[in-house]
Design a protein around this motif. Structure first.
Motif, PDB file in Angstrom:
ATOM      1  N   GLY A  27       0.828  -1.213   0.000  1.00  0.00           N
ATOM      2  CA  GLY A  27       0.000   0.000   0.000  1.00  0.00           C
ATOM      3  C   GLY A  27       0.854   1.251   0.000  1.00  0.00           C
ATOM      4  N   ALA A  28       0.279   2.352  -0.495  1.00  0.00           N
ATOM      5  CA  ALA A  28       0.947   3.649  -0.391  1.00  0.00           C
ATOM      6  C   ALA A  28       1.145   3.980   1.085  1.00  0.00           C
ATOM      7  CB  ALA A  28       0.115   4.727  -1.073  1.00  0.00           C
ATOM      8  N   VAL A  29       2.308   4.533   1.430  1.00  0.00           N
ATOM      9  CA  VAL A  29       2.625   4.818   2.833  1.00  0.00           C
ATOM     10  C   VAL A  29       1.930   6.101   3.287  1.00  0.00           C
ATOM     11  CG1 VAL A  29       4.481   5.400   4.454  1.00  0.00           C
ATOM     12  CG2 VAL A  29       4.831   3.611   2.730  1.00  0.00           C
ATOM     13  N   LEU A  30       1.353   6.053   4.483  1.00  0.00           N
ATOM     14  CA  LEU A  30       0.809   7.224   5.163  1.00  0.00           C
ATOM     15  C   LEU A  30       1.613   7.427   6.428  1.00  0.00           C
ATOM     16  CD1 LEU A  30      -1.235   9.460   5.847  1.00  0.00           C
ATOM     17  CD2 LEU A  30      -2.776   7.685   6.728  1.00  0.00           C
ATOM     18  N   LEU A  31       2.456   8.450   6.448  1.00  0.00           N
ATOM     19  CA  LEU A  31       3.286   8.779   7.611  1.00  0.00           C
ATOM     20  C   LEU A  31       2.461   9.636   8.568  1.00  0.00           C
ATOM     21  CD1 LEU A  31       6.100   8.864   9.016  1.00  0.00           C
ATOM     22  CD2 LEU A  31       6.586  10.896   7.643  1.00  0.00           C
ATOM     23  N   VAL A  32       2.448   9.258   9.841  1.00  0.00           N
ATOM     24  CA  VAL A  32       1.573   9.894  10.830  1.00  0.00           C
ATOM     25  C   VAL A  32       2.421  10.442  11.978  1.00  0.00           C
ATOM     26  CG1 VAL A  32      -0.372   9.533  12.366  1.00  0.00           C
ATOM     27  CG2 VAL A  32      -0.277   8.293  10.218  1.00  0.00           C
ATOM     28  N   ALA A  33       2.217  11.728  12.309  1.00  0.00           N
ATOM     29  CA  ALA A  33       3.007  12.389  13.361  1.00  0.00           C
ATOM     30  C   ALA A  33       2.104  12.862  14.502  1.00  0.00           C
ATOM     31  CB  ALA A  33       3.779  13.572  12.773  1.00  0.00           C
ATOM     32  N   ASP A  82      13.963  14.773  10.841  1.00  0.00           N
ATOM     33  CA  ASP A  82      13.824  13.423  11.395  1.00  0.00           C
ATOM     34  C   ASP A  82      12.792  12.620  10.611  1.00  0.00           C
ATOM     35  OD1 ASP A  82      15.662  14.055  13.364  1.00  0.00           O
ATOM     36  OD2 ASP A  82      14.179  14.231  14.981  1.00  0.00           O
ATOM     37  N   ALA A  83      11.675  13.256  10.263  1.00  0.00           N
ATOM     38  CA  ALA A  83      10.618  12.556   9.518  1.00  0.00           C
ATOM     39  C   ALA A  83      11.128  12.094   8.159  1.00  0.00           C
ATOM     40  CB  ALA A  83       9.398  13.457   9.364  1.00  0.00           C
ATOM     41  N   ILE A  84      11.843  12.973   7.462  1.00  0.00           N
ATOM     42  CA  ILE A  84      12.427  12.601   6.168  1.00  0.00           C
ATOM     43  C   ILE A  84      13.513  11.546   6.357  1.00  0.00           C
ATOM     44  CG2 ILE A  84      13.843  13.459   4.258  1.00  0.00           C
ATOM     45  CD1 ILE A  84      10.903  14.178   3.975  1.00  0.00           C
ATOM     46  N   GLY A  85      14.296  11.694   7.420  1.00  0.00           N
ATOM     47  CA  GLY A  85      15.331  10.704   7.727  1.00  0.00           C
ATOM     48  C   GLY A  85      14.743   9.327   7.996  1.00  0.00           C
ATOM     49  N   LEU A  86      13.570   9.294   8.633  1.00  0.00           N
ATOM     50  CA  LEU A  86      12.889   8.020   8.870  1.00  0.00           C
ATOM     51  C   LEU A  86      12.475   7.386   7.545  1.00  0.00           C
ATOM     52  CD1 LEU A  86      11.563   5.935  10.777  1.00  0.00           C
ATOM     53  CD2 LEU A  86       9.534   7.412  10.787  1.00  0.00           C
ATOM     54  N   LEU A  87      11.881   8.189   6.654  1.00  0.00           N
ATOM     55  CA  LEU A  87      11.517   7.663   5.330  1.00  0.00           C
ATOM     56  C   LEU A  87      12.754   7.125   4.605  1.00  0.00           C
ATOM     57  CD1 LEU A  87       8.946  10.317   4.001  1.00  0.00           C
ATOM     58  CD2 LEU A  87       8.469   8.129   5.120  1.00  0.00           C
ATOM     59  N   ASP A  88      13.840   7.893   4.676  1.00  0.00           N
ATOM     60  CA  ASP A  88      15.085   7.453   4.025  1.00  0.00           C
ATOM     61  C   ASP A  88      15.569   6.125   4.610  1.00  0.00           C
ATOM     62  OD1 ASP A  88      15.101   9.716   2.425  1.00  0.00           O
ATOM     63  OD2 ASP A  88      16.557  10.804   3.674  1.00  0.00           O
ATOM     64  N   ALA A  89      15.567   6.034   5.937  1.00  0.00           N
ATOM     65  CA  ALA A  89      16.080   4.836   6.605  1.00  0.00           C
ATOM     66  C   ALA A  89      15.248   3.599   6.259  1.00  0.00           C
ATOM     67  CB  ALA A  89      16.087   5.051   8.117  1.00  0.00           C
ATOM     68  N   LEU A  90      13.962   3.817   5.975  1.00  0.00           N
ATOM     69  CA  LEU A  90      13.065   2.703   5.670  1.00  0.00           C
ATOM     70  C   LEU A  90      12.904   2.494   4.167  1.00  0.00           C
ATOM     71  CD1 LEU A  90      10.334   3.356   8.395  1.00  0.00           C
ATOM     72  CD2 LEU A  90      12.226   1.711   8.469  1.00  0.00           C
ATOM     73  N   GLY A  91      13.645   3.283   3.366  1.00  0.00           N
ATOM     74  CA  GLY A  91      13.616   3.111   1.924  1.00  0.00           C
ATOM     75  C   GLY A  91      12.322   3.544   1.265  1.00  0.00           C
ATOM     76  N   ILE A  92      11.674   4.560   1.843  1.00  0.00           N
ATOM     77  CA  ILE A  92      10.383   5.051   1.317  1.00  0.00           C
ATOM     78  C   ILE A  92      10.616   6.361   0.577  1.00  0.00           C
ATOM     79  CG2 ILE A  92       8.082   5.893   1.951  1.00  0.00           C
ATOM     80  CD1 ILE A  92       8.411   4.041   4.503  1.00  0.00           C
ATOM     81  N   GLN A  93      10.289   6.399  -0.706  1.00  0.00           N
ATOM     82  CA  GLN A  93      10.532   7.591  -1.515  1.00  0.00           C
ATOM     83  C   GLN A  93       9.449   8.643  -1.338  1.00  0.00           C
ATOM     84  OE1 GLN A  93      13.235   8.482  -3.099  1.00  0.00           O
ATOM     85  NE2 GLN A  93      12.272  10.418  -3.649  1.00  0.00           N
ATOM     86  N   LYS A  94       8.180   8.210  -1.303  1.00  0.00           N
ATOM     87  CA  LYS A  94       7.063   9.155  -1.219  1.00  0.00           C
ATOM     88  C   LYS A  94       6.030   8.640  -0.219  1.00  0.00           C
ATOM     89  CE  LYS A  94       7.292  10.747  -6.077  1.00  0.00           C
ATOM     90  NZ  LYS A  94       7.368  12.199  -5.910  1.00  0.00           N
ATOM     91  N   ALA A  95       5.341   9.574   0.443  1.00  0.00           N
ATOM     92  CA  ALA A  95       4.311   9.181   1.405  1.00  0.00           C
ATOM     93  C   ALA A  95       3.245  10.257   1.508  1.00  0.00           C
ATOM     94  CB  ALA A  95       4.938   8.940   2.778  1.00  0.00           C
ATOM     95  N   HIS A  96       2.036   9.840   1.801  1.00  0.00           N
ATOM     96  CA  HIS A  96       1.035  10.773   2.304  1.00  0.00           C
ATOM     97  C   HIS A  96       1.439  11.122   3.737  1.00  0.00           C
ATOM     98  CE1 HIS A  96      -1.766  10.045  -1.057  1.00  0.00           C
ATOM     99  NE2 HIS A  96      -1.379   8.782  -0.971  1.00  0.00           N
ATOM    100  N   PHE A  97       0.962  12.260   4.241  1.00  0.00           N
ATOM    101  CA  PHE A  97       1.344  12.678   5.595  1.00  0.00           C
ATOM    102  C   PHE A  97       0.120  13.180   6.352  1.00  0.00           C
ATOM    103  CE2 PHE A  97       2.452  15.780   8.801  1.00  0.00           C
ATOM    104  CZ  PHE A  97       3.483  15.157   9.495  1.00  0.00           C
ATOM    105  N   MET A  98       0.010  12.756   7.606  1.00  0.00           N
ATOM    106  CA  MET A  98      -1.024  13.268   8.507  1.00  0.00           C
ATOM    107  C   MET A  98      -0.367  13.596   9.844  1.00  0.00           C
ATOM    108  SD  MET A  98      -4.617  11.513   9.742  1.00  0.00           S
ATOM    109  CE  MET A  98      -3.883  10.033  10.470  1.00  0.00           C
ATOM    110  N   GLY A  99      -0.549  14.827  10.313  1.00  0.00           N
ATOM    111  CA  GLY A  99       0.021  15.220  11.598  1.00  0.00           C
ATOM    112  C   GLY A  99      -0.952  16.074  12.373  1.00  0.00           C
ATOM    113  N   LEU A 100      -0.928  15.939  13.703  1.00  0.00           N
ATOM    114  CA  LEU A 100      -1.816  16.708  14.574  1.00  0.00           C
ATOM    115  C   LEU A 100      -0.993  17.551  15.534  1.00  0.00           C
ATOM    116  CD1 LEU A 100      -5.142  15.508  16.097  1.00  0.00           C
ATOM    117  CD2 LEU A 100      -3.495  16.714  17.557  1.00  0.00           C
TER     118      LEU A 100
END
Length: 271
Positions: A27-33, A82-100
């Motif tokens: 699935g497309a990644v949804l990064l949540v903060a 840090d958020a971009i670094g996490l994507l990099d570390a996990l090999g994720i190029q693109k993600a949707h993002f949701m943060g509160l």
């Protein structure tokens, strides 16, 4: 619960960051903060509404939940790195993002600085400026003298409406334990980042599809502050949830889940 269950750890910018995945591996990644003084467990009532289609990636920012705190202060830009670094570390190029709350402040940075990495932005119960400084100095003094415990009750009253606090004691207790699981150093480092934030002009750089979601009764990041985001972010969509304060995802989960899911689906279907 103060930490996410089944979490893993990865080193990002010299800090151990806790994360977990839910949903299909393809699935497309949804990064949540998360908000300040929260861990990824704050999304337990939201992930099931998203993880049938999206690979939901929850993580704890530095000094929160299962993540380490680095020495000294940090900025919202550092947290976005840090958020971009996490994507990099996990090999994720693109993600949707949701943060509160502070998560949405991180999202503003991501949308403005890393538009090639972010497919959509859901900026929930957040703001681009958080005055006055004196308010933060008062809270930091309480944290120094009484620990995080001194901030719990005031925080819960800002995060939820009085009727919800009365009718949902189990949810409130879970949130209380999550807050108490935050280190004083982590709270002060990230709280200092919020105190020093000035991001309104940065919003003009955001061109990716953006949802601005505000709670009608949110005293922490008000509807008016949400309107600022909506007006300055080109072609953004704004939704106000009724009978919701700051943690609208917990207070009005059905309305929150429907709103966010509909928005992310509309972007994903158009890709």
């Amino acid at each position: 619960m103060t930490q996410m269950q089944d979490q893993k750890i990865v080193k990002v910018n010299g800090v151990d960051i806790a994360y977990r995945f839910d949903g299909p591996k393809d699935g497309a990644v949804l990064l949540v903060a998360n908000s300040l003084m929260a861990s990824g467990s704050m999304w337990d009532g939201n992930v099931p509404a998203l993880a049938d289609r999206y690979r939901v990636l929850r993580y704890d920012k530095r000094g929160h939940g299962g993540s380490d705190i680095s020495a000294g202060s940090c900025t919202i830009a550092d947290l976005a790195d840090d958020a971009i670094g996490l994507l990099d570390a996990l090999g994720i190029q693109k993600a949707h993002f949701m943060g509160l709350s502070i998560g949405g402040m991180i999202g503003q940075q991501l949308g403005a600085r890393f538009p090639d990495r972010i497919l959509s932005l859901s900026l929930c119960n957040t703001a681009s400026e958080m005055p006055p400084r004196s308010l933060w100095e008062e809270r930091f003094e309480i944290a120094r003298s009484q620990g995080i415990a001194g901030l719990v009750e005031g925080t819960i009253k800002r995060w939820f409406t009085a009727p919800f606090i009365e009718r949902a004691p189990q949810e409130i207790e879970k949130v209380r334990q999550m807050i108490l699981g935050t280190s004083v150093d982590g709270y002060m480092a990230c709280g200092g980042a919020v105190r020093d934030m000035a991001q309104s002009t940065m919003l003009l750089k955001i061109k990716i599809p953006t949802l601005v979601l505000s709670g009608r009764n949110d005293p922490a990041c008000t509807v008016d502050q949400g309107i600022v985001l909506h007006r300055l972010i080109e072609r953004s969509k704004m939704v106000i949830l009724e009978e919701a304060a700051h943690l609208s995802n917990i207070e009005q989960p059905e309305a929150f889940n429907h709103t966010v899911r509909q928005f992310i689906d509309s972007v994903a279907d158009a890709l």
